[in-house]
Design a protein around this motif. Structure first.
Motif, short mmCIF file in Angstrom:
data_model
loop_
_atom_site.label_atom_id
_atom_site.label_comp_id
_atom_site.label_asym_id
_atom_site.label_seq_id
_atom_site.Cartn_x
_atom_site.Cartn_y
_atom_site.Cartn_z
N ASP A 73 0.93 -1.15 -0.07
CA ASP A 73 -0.09 -0.09 0.01
C ASP A 73 0.87 1.19 0.06
O ASP A 73 1.50 1.63 1.06
N THR A 74 0.95 1.73 -1.21
CA THR A 74 1.97 2.86 -1.27
C THR A 74 1.54 4.30 -0.46
O THR A 74 2.18 4.91 -0.02
N LEU A 75 0.08 4.36 -0.50
CA LEU A 75 -0.55 5.36 0.48
C LEU A 75 -0.22 5.21 2.01
O LEU A 75 0.26 6.18 2.68
N PHE A 76 -0.22 4.22 2.40
CA PHE A 76 0.28 3.77 3.74
C PHE A 76 1.67 4.28 4.09
O PHE A 76 1.94 4.77 4.97
N TRP A 77 2.72 3.70 3.14
CA TRP A 77 4.28 3.89 3.27
C TRP A 77 4.44 5.62 3.29
O TRP A 77 5.22 6.06 3.95
N GLU A 78 3.41 6.08 2.18
CA GLU A 78 3.57 7.52 2.19
C GLU A 78 3.31 8.25 3.47
O GLU A 78 4.11 9.12 4.07
N GLY A 83 4.63 10.67 8.70
CA GLY A 83 4.56 10.52 10.15
C GLY A 83 6.01 10.58 10.71
O GLY A 83 6.25 11.37 11.69
N LEU A 84 6.99 9.98 10.01
CA LEU A 84 8.23 10.24 10.45
C LEU A 84 9.09 11.45 10.23
O LEU A 84 9.64 12.06 11.38
N VAL A 85 8.71 12.25 9.10
CA VAL A 85 9.35 13.42 9.01
C VAL A 85 8.68 14.26 9.75
O VAL A 85 9.30 15.28 10.47
N TRP A 86 7.45 14.08 10.28
CA TRP A 86 6.41 15.05 11.18
C TRP A 86 7.09 14.73 12.53
O TRP A 86 7.46 15.98 13.14
N GLY A 252 -3.72 17.09 -0.79
CA GLY A 252 -3.31 16.00 -1.41
C GLY A 252 -2.40 15.00 -0.55
O GLY A 252 -1.55 14.26 -0.99
N GLY A 253 -2.86 14.94 0.77
CA GLY A 253 -2.36 13.80 1.61
C GLY A 253 -0.93 14.19 2.07
O GLY A 253 -0.34 13.57 2.72
N ARG A 254 -0.39 15.43 2.08
CA ARG A 254 0.88 15.89 2.31
C ARG A 254 1.11 15.82 3.65
O ARG A 254 2.00 15.72 4.27
#
Lengths: 304, 277
Positions: A73-78, A83-86, A252-254
């Motif tokens: 699931d690319t959306l999940f990994w995104e 989450g990690l960047v945040w 856009g999910g950013r």
């Protein structure tokens, strides 16, 4: 407080008293087991099923299917990456700022009390209100940020929370703001546990401010700093309300943090099993961080 | 230790920057709350409203059931705080006085429960509460808040119990008082300030909580204040800024009042205990 605790004699150990202990523990133990340990285990089980909300067909075991789907699931990994960047983007600057501030507030300054009292405010507020405040600050027309930039001749009319390039940084700033006082106070507590004599001895030996920090302050603060950082990382990884109010995961999910993603899967699309599997992945990540935290606490225990 | 004047000036500049960073967004909230619609529509918003008006507060109260939501929040938060403290006090007492396997496990759980992602718990809780017909009910939410407040209440209370000298209890035991008796008539009175601080803390966390309330409460008449606040932000993110700011200001008053009361305990005792104990 601590001195009393240290001076405390070993607890009374009369055999007859042991039985009473269980009786006193049960009132808290039963609800904790029933409504948090229980659901946690149930949640792990759900991750291996195709459970959905409002479905009439019985739920079936699907083994590791949800996890296999998550892997692709690319959306999940995104969202995981975001989450990690945040979490890092909030925790690291927050720690550095808080460390500076804690050192500052450890000094004998006027306004110190005001700073401590004011620090309570963002902490005491509902996260929803913190989100609303910053929506007002970032607002493209009526916001104070654009107006200030305009006055300084630095451009105008930016929509900070809706632009693809600025949304995540803008949200991160809010995260730093919201948790800064708490982190500062925790580090300040750590600093004030450092024996004053050590500083004075170092000063007498002619150590400059930087050397005193390296040789005295930092080693004493280390375990507290580690604990604070690990906990902040965990809390930030799990955060929901702030970003829900600020951007709801957009544009856009950013800014779609893992919790927002899982919330949507579960309560918009009704994919309970799949969302539970996401929860499991997050728990695994958090457990690693928690191990670091506990190791830090143990380290702290050894030194005192 | 002496500090050079230049360094002193730098320190004050840094402190001032911190205070501004903290205070300005808060002042902006208040400023927006008192602005007239015309001023909010102006292209160059001002820090100080030219014609401050309470109209936004009135409009906020008209638009959304704010008072009703505040009552819901108050009911849920008060009940959760009282019940959590009642349940946690005896357990915290045992955890503080006996270093048994149980209390070590409980401490581990306290730490872990502060950390695990709610999403893994909310789905099963949702299913369980649905079966118990406690979805969309304040009682169900209160139950969740009690359990959610327990670990932290335990953590705080254990610290407070340890601060009560065990010698006092031993003296009571020598005089023939049983465990419960000792707890009620010797330890509890000395713990009262700690219990009060813990209850207030649990109250604030429940008052501020959003995620569980969002998931568990559906009908508008049942929702708590943080959930109702988000209704001011439209689906497309467009919001009537004045009433939004007014409502947000109102929602902040109770937790601020509580924190003003327990401020010293929070910054001093709690954090020292949390980091060190």
């Amino acid at each position: 407080m601590t001195s009393v605790a240290e001076a405390r004699r070993p607890a009374v150990r009369a055999a007859g008293r042991r039985h009473g202990a269980w009786f006193l523990v049960l009132p808290a133990l039963i609800p904790i087991l029933g409504l948090s340990v229980g659901p946690l285990l149930y949640g792990v089980l759900l991750a291996f099923t195709d459970a959905q909300s409002g479905r009439t067909a019985p739920t079936a075991w699907t083994g590791a299917l949800n996890f296999r789907d998550l892997l692709h699931d690319t959306l999940f990994w995104e969202s995981f990456r975001i989450g990690l960047v945040w979490a890092a983007g909030v925790t690291v600057p927050q720690f550095l700022l808080a460390l500076g501030l804690a050192l500052l507030l450890d000094q004998d300054l006027r306004l110190r009390r005001l700073a401590r009292v004011l620090a309570i405010v963002p902490w005491a507020m509902p996260e929803v209100v913190v989100g609303i405040i910053w929506r007002l600050v970032y607002h493209p027309d009526a916001g104070v940020l654009n107006e200030t930039l305009h006055r300084l001749g630095l451009g105008s009319g930016r929509d900070w929370l809706s632009a693809l390039s600025t949304a995540l940084p803008a949200v991160i700033v809010v995260g730093v703001w919201a948790g800064l006082p708490q982190t500062t106070v925790a580090l300040l507590a750590g600093l004030q546990n450092t024996p004053r004599e050590l500083h004075e001895a170092a000063a007498v030996d002619g150590a400059g401010a930087w050397r005193r920090f390296r040789a005295v302050t930092w080693p004493a603060l280390g375990p507290v700093a580690l604990a604070v950082t690990a906990l902040n990382l965990i809390w930030n990884l799990n955060s929901f309300a702030l970003v829900y109010v600020l951007t709801n995961g957009g544009p856009g999910g950013r800014t779609r943090l893992p919790m927002l993603f899982a919330y949507e899967e579960a309560f918009r699309y009704g994919q309970f099993g799949y969302a539970a599997a996401m929860g499991c992945v997050l728990v695994a990540v958090v457990s690693v961080l928690l191990a670091v935290f506990l190791a830090g606490r143990l380290g702290a225990g050894r030194e005192t | 230790m002496r500090t050079r004047p230049a360094a002193r000036a730098g320190q004050y500049a840094a402190l001032l920057a911190y205070l501004l960073f903290l205070a300005l967004p808060l002042l902006w909230l208040l400023s927006t709350a008192f602005k007239s619609p015309r001023e909010l529509g102006s292209l160059h918003p001002a820090w100080i409203p030219r014609h401050p008006t309470p109209a936004n507060f009135r409009q906020a109260l008209d638009e959304q059931p704010l008072l009703h939501a505040a009552l819901n929040s108050l009911l849920v938060a008060l009940t959760a705080a009282v019940v959590a403290v009642l349940l946690a006090t005896p357990t915290a007492y045992v955890m503080a006085r006996h270093r048994s396997v149980l209390s070590r496990a409980a401490t581990g759980w306290v730490v872990f429960s502060q950390a695990f992602p709610f999403v893994l718990v909310i789905i099963p809780l949702f299913l369980v509460l649905k079966r118990l017909r406690l979805i969309d009910s304040l009682a169900g939410l209160t139950l969740v808040y009690v359990v959610w407040a327990l670990p932290f209440a335990l953590w705080m209370l254990v610290g407070h119990v340890r601060a009560v000298p065990a010698e006092l209890e031993e003296a009571a035991a020598v005089d023939g008082a049983g465990r419960l008796r000792t707890l009620v008539s010797v330890t509890a009175p000395l713990l009262a300030p700690g219990i009060a601080a813990t209850a207030l803390f649990a109250f604030v966390t429940a008052w501020n909580e959003f995620f569980f309330a969002l998931v568990l409460l559906k009908s508008p008449g049942k929702q708590t204040l943080p959930v109702v606040l988000t209704h001011f932000i439209g689906a497309e993110g467009a919001a009537d800024l004045g009433p939004l700011a007014a409502a947000a200001s109102l929602a902040t008053l109770p937790p601020l009042a509580v924190f003003a009361v327990i401020q010293r305990r929070i910054t001093g005792g709690l954090l020292a205990g949390a980091v060190k104990s």
